[in-house]
Design a protein around this motif. Structure first.
Motif, PDB file in Angstrom:
ATOM      1  N   GLY A 202       0.836  -1.190   0.000  1.00  0.00           N
ATOM      2  CA  GLY A 202       0.000   0.000   0.000  1.00  0.00           C
ATOM      3  C   GLY A 202       0.869   1.236   0.000  1.00  0.00           C
ATOM      4  O   GLY A 202       2.087   1.153  -0.020  1.00  0.00           O
ATOM      5  N   LYS A 203       0.225   2.366   0.026  1.00  0.00           N
ATOM      6  CA  LYS A 203       0.931   3.644   0.116  1.00  0.00           C
ATOM      7  C   LYS A 203       0.535   4.283   1.437  1.00  0.00           C
ATOM      8  O   LYS A 203      -0.618   4.254   1.821  1.00  0.00           O
ATOM      9  CB  LYS A 203       0.555   4.553  -1.052  1.00  0.00           C
ATOM     10  CG  LYS A 203       1.049   4.031  -2.384  1.00  0.00           C
ATOM     11  CD  LYS A 203       0.698   4.991  -3.501  1.00  0.00           C
ATOM     12  CE  LYS A 203       1.220   4.437  -4.830  1.00  0.00           C
ATOM     13  NZ  LYS A 203       0.805   5.273  -5.960  1.00  0.00           N
ATOM     14  N   GLY A 204       1.488   4.857   2.112  1.00  0.00           N
ATOM     15  CA  GLY A 204       1.190   5.518   3.375  1.00  0.00           C
ATOM     16  C   GLY A 204       1.399   4.600   4.562  1.00  0.00           C
ATOM     17  O   GLY A 204       1.778   3.440   4.423  1.00  0.00           O
ATOM     18  N   PRO A 205       1.119   5.131   5.751  1.00  0.00           N
ATOM     19  CA  PRO A 205       1.432   4.419   6.994  1.00  0.00           C
ATOM     20  C   PRO A 205       0.382   3.394   7.435  1.00  0.00           C
ATOM     21  O   PRO A 205       0.628   2.629   8.355  1.00  0.00           O
ATOM     22  CB  PRO A 205       1.529   5.549   8.013  1.00  0.00           C
ATOM     23  CG  PRO A 205       0.536   6.558   7.509  1.00  0.00           C
ATOM     24  CD  PRO A 205       0.651   6.491   6.000  1.00  0.00           C
ATOM     25  N   LEU A 206      -0.780   3.353   6.800  1.00  0.00           N
ATOM     26  CA  LEU A 206      -1.857   2.465   7.249  1.00  0.00           C
ATOM     27  C   LEU A 206      -1.733   1.065   6.664  1.00  0.00           C
ATOM     28  O   LEU A 206      -1.251   0.888   5.549  1.00  0.00           O
ATOM     29  CB  LEU A 206      -3.220   3.038   6.858  1.00  0.00           C
ATOM     30  CG  LEU A 206      -3.591   4.380   7.456  1.00  0.00           C
ATOM     31  CD1 LEU A 206      -4.928   4.839   6.913  1.00  0.00           C
ATOM     32  CD2 LEU A 206      -3.612   4.302   8.966  1.00  0.00           C
ATOM     33  N   GLY A 207      -2.202   0.094   7.415  1.00  0.00           N
ATOM     34  CA  GLY A 207      -2.247  -1.278   6.933  1.00  0.00           C
ATOM     35  C   GLY A 207      -3.281  -2.063   7.714  1.00  0.00           C
ATOM     36  O   GLY A 207      -3.622  -1.711   8.842  1.00  0.00           O
ATOM     37  N   VAL A 208      -3.775  -3.113   7.107  1.00  0.00           N
ATOM     38  CA  VAL A 208      -4.777  -3.977   7.728  1.00  0.00           C
ATOM     39  C   VAL A 208      -4.227  -5.390   7.770  1.00  0.00           C
ATOM     40  O   VAL A 208      -3.671  -5.881   6.784  1.00  0.00           O
ATOM     41  CB  VAL A 208      -6.107  -3.959   6.923  1.00  0.00           C
ATOM     42  CG1 VAL A 208      -7.092  -4.979   7.458  1.00  0.00           C
ATOM     43  CG2 VAL A 208      -6.708  -2.564   6.919  1.00  0.00           C
ATOM     44  N   THR A 209      -4.358  -6.049   8.927  1.00  0.00           N
ATOM     45  CA  THR A 209      -4.006  -7.458   9.065  1.00  0.00           C
ATOM     46  C   THR A 209      -5.286  -8.221   9.357  1.00  0.00           C
ATOM     47  O   THR A 209      -6.008  -7.891  10.293  1.00  0.00           O
ATOM     48  CB  THR A 209      -2.991  -7.679  10.208  1.00  0.00           C
ATOM     49  OG1 THR A 209      -1.813  -6.934   9.921  1.00  0.00           O
ATOM     50  CG2 THR A 209      -2.648  -9.156  10.355  1.00  0.00           C
ATOM     51  N   PHE A 210      -5.559  -9.235   8.540  1.00  0.00           N
ATOM     52  CA  PHE A 210      -6.780 -10.032   8.693  1.00  0.00           C
ATOM     53  C   PHE A 210      -6.430 -11.365   9.347  1.00  0.00           C
ATOM     54  O   PHE A 210      -5.558 -12.087   8.879  1.00  0.00           O
ATOM     55  CB  PHE A 210      -7.423 -10.283   7.330  1.00  0.00           C
ATOM     56  CG  PHE A 210      -8.669 -11.125   7.408  1.00  0.00           C
ATOM     57  CD1 PHE A 210      -9.869 -10.566   7.796  1.00  0.00           C
ATOM     58  CD2 PHE A 210      -8.636 -12.473   7.098  1.00  0.00           C
ATOM     59  CE1 PHE A 210     -11.023 -11.341   7.872  1.00  0.00           C
ATOM     60  CE2 PHE A 210      -9.778 -13.253   7.177  1.00  0.00           C
ATOM     61  CZ  PHE A 210     -10.969 -12.683   7.564  1.00  0.00           C
ATOM     62  N   ILE A 211      -7.127 -11.684  10.424  1.00  0.00           N
ATOM     63  CA  ILE A 211      -6.980 -12.972  11.104  1.00  0.00           C
ATOM     64  C   ILE A 211      -8.318 -13.699  10.957  1.00  0.00           C
ATOM     65  O   ILE A 211      -9.343 -13.237  11.453  1.00  0.00           O
ATOM     66  CB  ILE A 211      -6.630 -12.786  12.587  1.00  0.00           C
ATOM     67  CG1 ILE A 211      -5.344 -11.956  12.718  1.00  0.00           C
ATOM     68  CG2 ILE A 211      -6.488 -14.137  13.279  1.00  0.00           C
ATOM     69  CD1 ILE A 211      -5.039 -11.506  14.113  1.00  0.00           C
ATOM     70  N   HIS A 212      -8.289 -14.819  10.266  1.00  0.00           N
ATOM     71  CA  HIS A 212      -9.533 -15.550   9.980  1.00  0.00           C
ATOM     72  C   HIS A 212     -10.089 -16.234  11.226  1.00  0.00           C
ATOM     73  O   HIS A 212      -9.414 -16.364  12.242  1.00  0.00           O
ATOM     74  CB  HIS A 212      -9.302 -16.585   8.877  1.00  0.00           C
ATOM     75  CG  HIS A 212      -8.319 -17.647   9.253  1.00  0.00           C
ATOM     76  ND1 HIS A 212      -8.640 -18.706  10.066  1.00  0.00           N
ATOM     77  CD2 HIS A 212      -7.011 -17.792   8.942  1.00  0.00           C
ATOM     78  CE1 HIS A 212      -7.575 -19.480  10.229  1.00  0.00           C
ATOM     79  NE2 HIS A 212      -6.572 -18.938   9.559  1.00  0.00           N
ATOM     80  N   GLY A 213     -11.308 -16.694  11.124  1.00  0.00           N
ATOM     81  CA  GLY A 213     -11.954 -17.398  12.214  1.00  0.00           C
ATOM     82  C   GLY A 213     -11.683 -18.899  12.169  1.00  0.00           C
ATOM     83  O   GLY A 213     -10.993 -19.417  11.291  1.00  0.00           O
ATOM     84  N   PHE A 214     -12.231 -19.606  13.130  1.00  0.00           N
ATOM     85  CA  PHE A 214     -12.062 -21.054  13.255  1.00  0.00           C
ATOM     86  C   PHE A 214     -12.571 -21.757  12.000  1.00  0.00           C
ATOM     87  O   PHE A 214     -13.667 -21.483  11.525  1.00  0.00           O
ATOM     88  CB  PHE A 214     -12.839 -21.528  14.487  1.00  0.00           C
ATOM     89  CG  PHE A 214     -12.649 -22.971  14.811  1.00  0.00           C
ATOM     90  CD1 PHE A 214     -11.430 -23.448  15.252  1.00  0.00           C
ATOM     91  CD2 PHE A 214     -13.698 -23.850  14.686  1.00  0.00           C
ATOM     92  CE1 PHE A 214     -11.261 -24.781  15.561  1.00  0.00           C
ATOM     93  CE2 PHE A 214     -13.547 -25.193  14.990  1.00  0.00           C
ATOM     94  CZ  PHE A 214     -12.318 -25.650  15.432  1.00  0.00           C
ATOM     95  N   ARG A 215     -11.763 -22.637  11.442  1.00  0.00           N
ATOM     96  CA  ARG A 215     -12.037 -23.441  10.253  1.00  0.00           C
ATOM     97  C   ARG A 215     -12.219 -22.600   8.986  1.00  0.00           C
ATOM     98  O   ARG A 215     -12.852 -23.032   8.031  1.00  0.00           O
ATOM     99  CB  ARG A 215     -13.236 -24.356  10.473  1.00  0.00           C
ATOM    100  CG  ARG A 215     -12.985 -25.286  11.648  1.00  0.00           C
ATOM    101  CD  ARG A 215     -13.542 -26.624  11.574  1.00  0.00           C
ATOM    102  NE  ARG A 215     -13.416 -27.252  10.275  1.00  0.00           N
ATOM    103  CZ  ARG A 215     -13.944 -28.402   9.981  1.00  0.00           C
ATOM    104  NH1 ARG A 215     -14.633 -29.052  10.874  1.00  0.00           N
ATOM    105  NH2 ARG A 215     -13.799 -28.920   8.789  1.00  0.00           N
ATOM    106  N   SER A 216     -11.655 -21.423   8.990  1.00  0.00           N
ATOM    107  CA  SER A 216     -11.674 -20.572   7.814  1.00  0.00           C
ATOM    108  C   SER A 216     -10.240 -20.414   7.322  1.00  0.00           C
ATOM    109  O   SER A 216      -9.348 -21.105   7.801  1.00  0.00           O
ATOM    110  CB  SER A 216     -12.294 -19.212   8.170  1.00  0.00           C
ATOM    111  OG  SER A 216     -12.477 -18.433   6.999  1.00  0.00           O
ATOM    112  N   ASP A 217     -10.019 -19.510   6.377  1.00  0.00           N
ATOM    113  CA  ASP A 217      -8.664 -19.285   5.888  1.00  0.00           C
ATOM    114  C   ASP A 217      -8.575 -17.936   5.189  1.00  0.00           C
ATOM    115  O   ASP A 217      -9.552 -17.203   5.105  1.00  0.00           O
ATOM    116  CB  ASP A 217      -8.197 -20.413   4.972  1.00  0.00           C
ATOM    117  CG  ASP A 217      -9.065 -20.600   3.747  1.00  0.00           C
ATOM    118  OD1 ASP A 217      -9.583 -19.605   3.221  1.00  0.00           O
ATOM    119  OD2 ASP A 217      -9.216 -21.750   3.301  1.00  0.00           O
ATOM    120  N   MET A 218      -7.373 -17.615   4.677  1.00  0.00           N
ATOM    121  CA  MET A 218      -7.149 -16.307   4.065  1.00  0.00           C
ATOM    122  C   MET A 218      -7.808 -16.152   2.700  1.00  0.00           C
ATOM    123  O   MET A 218      -7.781 -15.069   2.115  1.00  0.00           O
ATOM    124  CB  MET A 218      -5.656 -16.021   3.955  1.00  0.00           C
ATOM    125  CG  MET A 218      -4.907 -16.924   3.032  1.00  0.00           C
ATOM    126  SD  MET A 218      -3.181 -16.463   2.995  1.00  0.00           S
ATOM    127  CE  MET A 218      -2.481 -17.923   2.233  1.00  0.00           C
TER     128      MET A 218
END
Length: 93
Positions: free
Chosen positions: A29-45
């Protein structure tokens, strides 16, 4: 209609101290922001939520990272050995 880039990206792998490889995908991305996604039980990215967030971030040029916890998706591990503690451990490493 083409597939979103998120769904066709090959995963990268990280090997923490416990030796169990964790799969992840990352968009720059551009800039200082970012998102980290953590999936739920029995799910995935590759879930619909992760894909929607990846598309949202990409459209706004915000960095995005998602990974598969221990024994989920493309990460290593036997699901029968999965515990909440082990999932937390893979999240924090």
């Amino acid at each position: 209609q083409s597939l979103p880039i998120w769904n066709i990206m090959k995963p990268l792998f990280y090997t923490p101290a416990n030796g169990q490889r964790l799969a992840y995908r990352q968009l720059a991305g551009k800039g200082p922001l970012g998102v980290t996604f953590i999936h739920g039980f029995r799910s995935d990215m590759a879930s619909t939520k992760a894909t929607a967030l990846a598309e949202w971030c990409e459209a706004r040029e915000i960095a995005f990272t998602a990974f598969d916890c221990f024994a989920h998706g493309q990460s290593e591990g036997d699901f029968m050995e999965y515990t909440i503690s082990r999932g937390l451990e893979s999240t924090l490493e």
